[in-house]
Design a protein around this motif. Structure first.
Motif, PDB file in Angstrom:
ATOM      1  N   VAL A  73     -46.421  18.615  10.711  1.00 18.12           N
ATOM      2  CA  VAL A  73     -46.655  18.239   9.322  1.00 18.12           C
ATOM      3  C   VAL A  73     -46.464  19.457   8.434  1.00 18.12           C
ATOM      4  O   VAL A  73     -47.184  20.440   8.555  1.00 18.12           O
ATOM      5  N   ASN A  74     -45.480  19.371   7.563  1.00 21.42           N
ATOM      6  CA  ASN A  74     -45.188  20.484   6.662  1.00 21.42           C
ATOM      7  C   ASN A  74     -45.541  20.141   5.218  1.00 21.42           C
ATOM      8  O   ASN A  74     -45.026  20.746   4.289  1.00 21.42           O
ATOM      9  N   ASN A  75     -46.402  19.160   5.050  1.00 20.39           N
ATOM     10  CA  ASN A  75     -46.796  18.724   3.719  1.00 20.39           C
ATOM     11  C   ASN A  75     -48.241  19.158   3.481  1.00 20.39           C
ATOM     12  O   ASN A  75     -49.151  18.704   4.188  1.00 20.39           O
ATOM     13  N   PRO A  76     -48.471  20.026   2.494  1.00 24.39           N
ATOM     14  CA  PRO A  76     -49.835  20.526   2.256  1.00 24.39           C
ATOM     15  C   PRO A  76     -50.848  19.416   1.957  1.00 24.39           C
ATOM     16  O   PRO A  76     -51.999  19.491   2.391  1.00 24.39           O
ATOM     17  N   GLU A  77     -50.432  18.385   1.235  1.00 22.27           N
ATOM     18  CA  GLU A  77     -51.357  17.293   0.915  1.00 22.27           C
ATOM     19  C   GLU A  77     -51.726  16.525   2.184  1.00 22.27           C
ATOM     20  O   GLU A  77     -52.899  16.201   2.395  1.00 22.27           O
ATOM     21  N   ALA A  78     -50.737  16.237   3.020  1.00 24.81           N
ATOM     22  CA  ALA A  78     -51.007  15.529   4.277  1.00 24.81           C
ATOM     23  C   ALA A  78     -51.941  16.349   5.155  1.00 24.81           C
ATOM     24  O   ALA A  78     -52.870  15.810   5.778  1.00 24.81           O
ATOM     25  N   ASP A  79     -51.712  17.638   5.209  1.00 28.51           N
ATOM     26  CA  ASP A  79     -52.563  18.516   6.007  1.00 28.51           C
ATOM     27  C   ASP A  79     -53.995  18.509   5.479  1.00 28.51           C
ATOM     28  O   ASP A  79     -54.952  18.358   6.250  1.00 28.51           O
TER      29      ASP A  79
END
Length: 81
Positions: free
Chosen positions: A5-11
């Motif tokens: 996961v390279n999405n800050p919001e998803a993380d």
């Protein structure tokens, strides 16, 4: 197979959910996905929603309203004469 996961919001959301549920990141993803799939499987279809609202508001469709409109109606509406 690994998930990257390279999405800050998803993380951030995954970490927040993991903390709330008291589980690790992997378990949080599994739980969240199972819940999302279950919720979508239980969701009403558009036809079910329409039927429920007709019943709630005591709307009765005439038999004519149950048949699709002829293509000429759409042609007229969009100027495709």
């Amino acid at each position: 197979m690994a998930i990257n996961v390279n999405n800050p919001e998803a993380d951030a959301l995954t970490r927040q959910f993991a903390e709330m549920a008291g589980v690790g990141i992997t378990d949080a993803i599994v739980i969240a996905m199972k819940e999302a799939i279950e919720r979508r499987n239980r969701a009403e279809t558009a036809l079910e929603t329409a039927a429920r609202l007709r019943t709630k508001h005591q709307v009765v469709l005439a038999e004519q309203a149950r048949s699709p409109l002829p293509s000429a109606v759409f042609d007229d509406m969009w100027g495709d004469n």
